[in-house]
Each structure stands twice: as C-alpha cells, then as structure tokens.
Design a protein around this motif. Structure first.
Motif, PDB file in Angstrom:
ATOM      1  N   SER A   9      69.846  10.868   1.547  1.00 27.10           N
ATOM      2  CA  SER A   9      68.460  10.986   2.004  1.00 27.10           C
ATOM      3  C   SER A   9      68.149  12.369   2.562  1.00 27.10           C
ATOM      4  CB  SER A   9      68.169   9.950   3.104  1.00 27.10           C
ATOM      5  OG  SER A   9      68.365   8.642   2.636  1.00 27.10           O
TER       6      SER A   9
ATOM      7  N   LEU B 297      65.043   8.910  -7.630  1.00 26.97           N
ATOM      8  CA  LEU B 297      64.458   9.129  -6.309  1.00 26.97           C
ATOM      9  C   LEU B 297      63.404   8.087  -5.962  1.00 26.97           C
ATOM     10  CD1 LEU B 297      63.883  13.004  -6.368  1.00 26.97           C
ATOM     11  CD2 LEU B 297      65.594  11.777  -5.017  1.00 26.97           C
TER      12      LEU B 297
ATOM     13  N   LEU C 271      60.481   7.543  -2.548  1.00 31.83           N
ATOM     14  CA  LEU C 271      59.888   8.136  -1.355  1.00 31.83           C
ATOM     15  C   LEU C 271      59.428   7.022  -0.429  1.00 31.83           C
ATOM     16  CD1 LEU C 271      58.959  10.964  -0.167  1.00 31.83           C
ATOM     17  CD2 LEU C 271      56.681  10.330  -0.987  1.00 31.83           C
TER      18      LEU C 271
ATOM     19  N   VAL D 288      56.267  15.600  -4.438  1.00 35.99           N
ATOM     20  CA  VAL D 288      57.649  16.037  -4.227  1.00 35.99           C
ATOM     21  C   VAL D 288      57.883  17.259  -5.105  1.00 35.99           C
ATOM     22  CG1 VAL D 288      60.082  15.408  -4.384  1.00 35.99           C
ATOM     23  CG2 VAL D 288      58.384  13.686  -3.706  1.00 35.99           C
TER      24      VAL D 288
ATOM     25  N   VAL E 273      59.369   8.104  -7.584  1.00 37.62           N
ATOM     26  CA  VAL E 273      59.026   9.509  -7.824  1.00 37.62           C
ATOM     27  C   VAL E 273      59.106   9.764  -9.322  1.00 37.62           C
ATOM     28  CG1 VAL E 273      59.630  11.908  -7.347  1.00 37.62           C
ATOM     29  CG2 VAL E 273      59.908  10.165  -5.559  1.00 37.62           C
TER      30      VAL E 273
ATOM     31  N   VAL F 189      58.293  18.560   0.416  1.00 35.99           N
ATOM     32  CA  VAL F 189      57.177  17.635   0.228  1.00 35.99           C
ATOM     33  C   VAL F 189      55.870  18.346   0.576  1.00 35.99           C
ATOM     34  CG1 VAL F 189      56.114  15.506   1.063  1.00 35.99           C
ATOM     35  CG2 VAL F 189      58.581  15.592   0.670  1.00 35.99           C
TER      36      VAL F 189
ATOM     37  N   LEU G 225      63.036  10.935   1.520  1.00 29.02           N
ATOM     38  CA  LEU G 225      63.370  10.966   0.101  1.00 29.02           C
ATOM     39  C   LEU G 225      64.771  10.391  -0.068  1.00 29.02           C
ATOM     40  CD1 LEU G 225      61.955  12.037  -2.472  1.00 29.02           C
ATOM     41  CD2 LEU G 225      63.230  14.170  -2.146  1.00 29.02           C
TER      42      LEU G 225
ATOM     43  N   SER H  31      67.891   9.044  -2.696  1.00 28.39           N
ATOM     44  CA  SER H  31      68.480   9.001  -4.039  1.00 28.39           C
ATOM     45  C   SER H  31      69.619   7.995  -4.037  1.00 28.39           C
ATOM     46  CB  SER H  31      69.008  10.379  -4.450  1.00 28.39           C
ATOM     47  OG  SER H  31      70.187  10.697  -3.738  1.00 28.39           O
TER      48      SER H  31
END
Length: 387
Positions: free
Chosen positions: A5, A306, A308, A324, A352, A364, A384, A386
C-alpha cells in the motif's frame, strides 16, 4: 494474500504536496462558531478554501476569516489568521443570530452579517501594514441583502490638516443608483485615482468575489468573480500614506454608507496580485486541485493490480474526482494517468483502470468541485493497494 500500500492521509502527506501543482484547497484546523456551537475541519482533511499563509498562493499581510468572534477584555475581537497579529474588532456584530457568524460562508465556513445600521469591523493597526506601501490587493466575498443606494464594503480614513476624519487612501463602494455600479478609489502621495464600472447584476442573496488591486506602476483595477472588469486610465504613482482607520462593512455614520448583507474571507496583500492569482482566489468557490507527492510500492505493478480506497464527504452539489498517476522510469516525470475515479460519499474502494505500464512510483491528483460556493467536499484520505 499480501497487500502492498501507499497512503496519503496525514497533515504531513498533504504538506508534501508540490505547491506549484495545487491551488484553491487547504488542509488546516478550522473552528467555526455557529451560534455558540463549534464545528471544525481538521489539518488532515483536504477541502476548498484559503490557507492562512501563502502555502499555495502569496502570503497575505492580513486574513480575516470571519468565522468567529472572540471576547477579550470587553472587546469582540476578530483574529487575523495570517499570523501577523493585525487583529480587528467587531462593533455591533454579535456572535449569534442574524448578526453573528453563520455557516453559509464561502466553502462551508462562517461569515459575518451586517445589518446596515452601524455594524462594522475595524482593524486595530492599519497604519502599520498599509502606510508606505507602493502596492496593494484587497480580496473579499460579499453577499448583498438590501437595495440601499450606496454602501461601503471597505473604507479607510485619514486625517485632514485639522485632525478630522476624511476619506482615506483606498475604498470600495457599491452603488445602486443609475442602474448599479462598483467604485474603487486609491490615493498615493495625495494623488487620487478612481475607477467606476457599471454593475447591473446587484441582485440580493448572491455571493460575489470582489478584488481591488494596484501598484504605483499600474492602473487601479477592479475584478469581479475572477475577471477584470475595469481599470483606471492612469497610474497613481507613489506610496499609500495617511491611513488612520480601516473599516469593513460600514463607516460608523462617518459618511452614511453602512452595508447590509454578509462578508467573508477578507485578505489583504502588500503587493499587486496577477490576474491568474486573483482567478485562483475566486476558484475557491468552484474548483480546487491537490497533487500529492509521489510514493513507492515495493514492486512495479499495472493498474489491473491496483485498487483505490478513499474516505470522503461529498455533499450534494459537490464532487471529487481522483486520478492515479505513474512514474514508470523513476525520473520524476509522471507519464501515466488513470481513468477518472469519481468518489462517492463515505469510505469506498474503486478499481484503477487504464494504467498498462508497470510502475513502482505513484501519486494522486484530486480535483474538488462545487456548484454552490458555500459548500465543499472533504477528503480524509486515499490509499492505493496492490495485490
């Protein structure tokens, strides 16, 4: 499943935002006195508004938020939020009811109401920050609530040779006669330049952004809602002098031009702002942008990996759009931009999209918008993820 993150949610995160990429937003602790009940915004939240210092614009020498009145030794003080200690005093402007601070000011803040019968705010020491200056800009929000023939929005007085009050070096007046007009006057080295412009849109109940700007090398200018509407035909060269009093919203029956309505966010600069800077001051009422500093994930990922997560308050008539952005090469140039993500109210998670190139570094871009100048969306944080 391991989640990697990058989070932007603290005061330090917002402080790190590049100043040249952000405008018309603020993140500061703000207390609003609403008929004795305090409401607040916090420094870890981003919202439309003016910074107390020149974080994203030039430093004002005076900033009267008009959000609250503080009782101090029998005086009703109005704090100078610029940090320069040029506090003011409110006369006959109470801290409750129709004549006090009310939510309904610009960007969800308070405002001061003036009843047209002697209410005014006066600065304690205007000579200390105005006399000797060769440039000035005064920015204010005004909501007229009457059809009076002539009203003083702000007014400075000087002293004549016998020590009596006389019209001072700078003023801005609203006049209903002859179809309506706005008039600004400025005197430097006792040479006065005035500018008057027809202003037929004098309807009550509408917030309007007014600016008067001058330097000794440029004409006196009037700006309305971010647009220059008039300038004097000649310069008033020299410096401002002989200021003894500076009043907002009325002139205490000196000249019989008390204002009826609301005034908010009075900012005074000891320099002439550019047209672009004045437009940014107006844009607080409709649009602001904050671009965060970049942060790294532990490995390069594409947008498909990703999500958000955001926390936001989005009242009706407002919007927050997030993009992003990626720096795949790590060279400081953000080459990739996702599709727009329109935030809903509350805490939500979004996919995303449209970032096909893998990147470790992200930032961002947040765009805050409103159709009502008295409302603002508030962003409490973005993360964010992943996986």
């Amino acid at each position: 499943m391991t989640v990697d993150s990058a989070t932007w949610s603290t005061t330090a995160d917002w402080d790190a935002a590049p100043a040249d990429l952000s405008a018309s937003v603020v993140h500061e602790d703000l207390v609003i006195d609403t008929d004795g009940d305090d409401t607040s915004k916090l420094s870890d939240q981003v919202y439309l508004g003016y910074p107390t210092t020149g974080r994203w614009d030039r430093d004002p020498v005076v900033y009267y938020r008009f959000d609250r009145i503080i009782s101090n030794g029998g005086e009703q003080e109005v704090e100078d939020a610029s940090g320069n200690d040029h506090d003011a005093v409110a006369r006959y402007v109470d801290a409750d009811g129709a004549e006090g601070t009310e939510v309904g000011g610009i960007a969800g803040t308070g405002s001061f109401a003036f009843d047209g019968a002697g209410d005014y705010v006066f600065s304690k020491d205007p000579a200390s920050y105005l006399n000797g200056e060769d440039a000035i800009t005064v920015s204010m929000w005004v909501k007229p609530l009457s059809s009076a023939s002539e009203e003083s929005l702000f007014f400075e007085t000087g002293a004549d040779d016998e020590g009596d009050d006389e019209p001072g070096p700078i003023s801005l007046t609203r006049d209903k006669k002859g179809g309506g007009s706005l008039r600004g006057d400025l005197s430097a080295n006792k040479t006065t330049k005035g500018v008057s412009v027809a202003d037929g849109d004098q309807r009550s109940g509408r917030w309007r952004h007014l600016v008067i700007a001058w330097s000794d090398t440029d004409p006196l200018e009037l700006h309305l809602n971010g647009r220059q509407i008039a300038s004097s035909n000649k310069e008033a060269r020299g410096v401002i002098s002989n200021v003894t009093d500076f009043r907002i919203g009325g002139d205490d029956d000196l000249f019989g031009r008390d204002f009826t309505g609301k005034i908010d966010a009075v900012r005074i600069y000891d320099e002439e702002l550019t047209d672009e800077e004045i437009d940014d001051l107006y844009n607080v009422s409709n649009r602001g942008v904050l671009v965060t500093a970049g942060k790294n994930l532990s490995s390069a990922v594409t947008g498909d990996d990703l999500q958000l997560e955001t926390a936001a308050a989005v009242p009706s008539g407002t919007a927050v759009t997030v993009y992003v952005e990626t720096d795949p090469d790590g060279d400081g140039v953000y080459e990739g931009t996702s599709s727009a993500i329109r935030l809903d109210d509350g805490t939500n998670v979004y996919d995303v999209q449209d970032l096909p190139t893998a990147s470790e570094r992200f930032r961002v871009r947040m765009v805050l918008e409103t159709t009502d100048p008295t409302k603002t969306p508030i962003v409490g944080g973005v993360r964010l993820d992943s996986s």
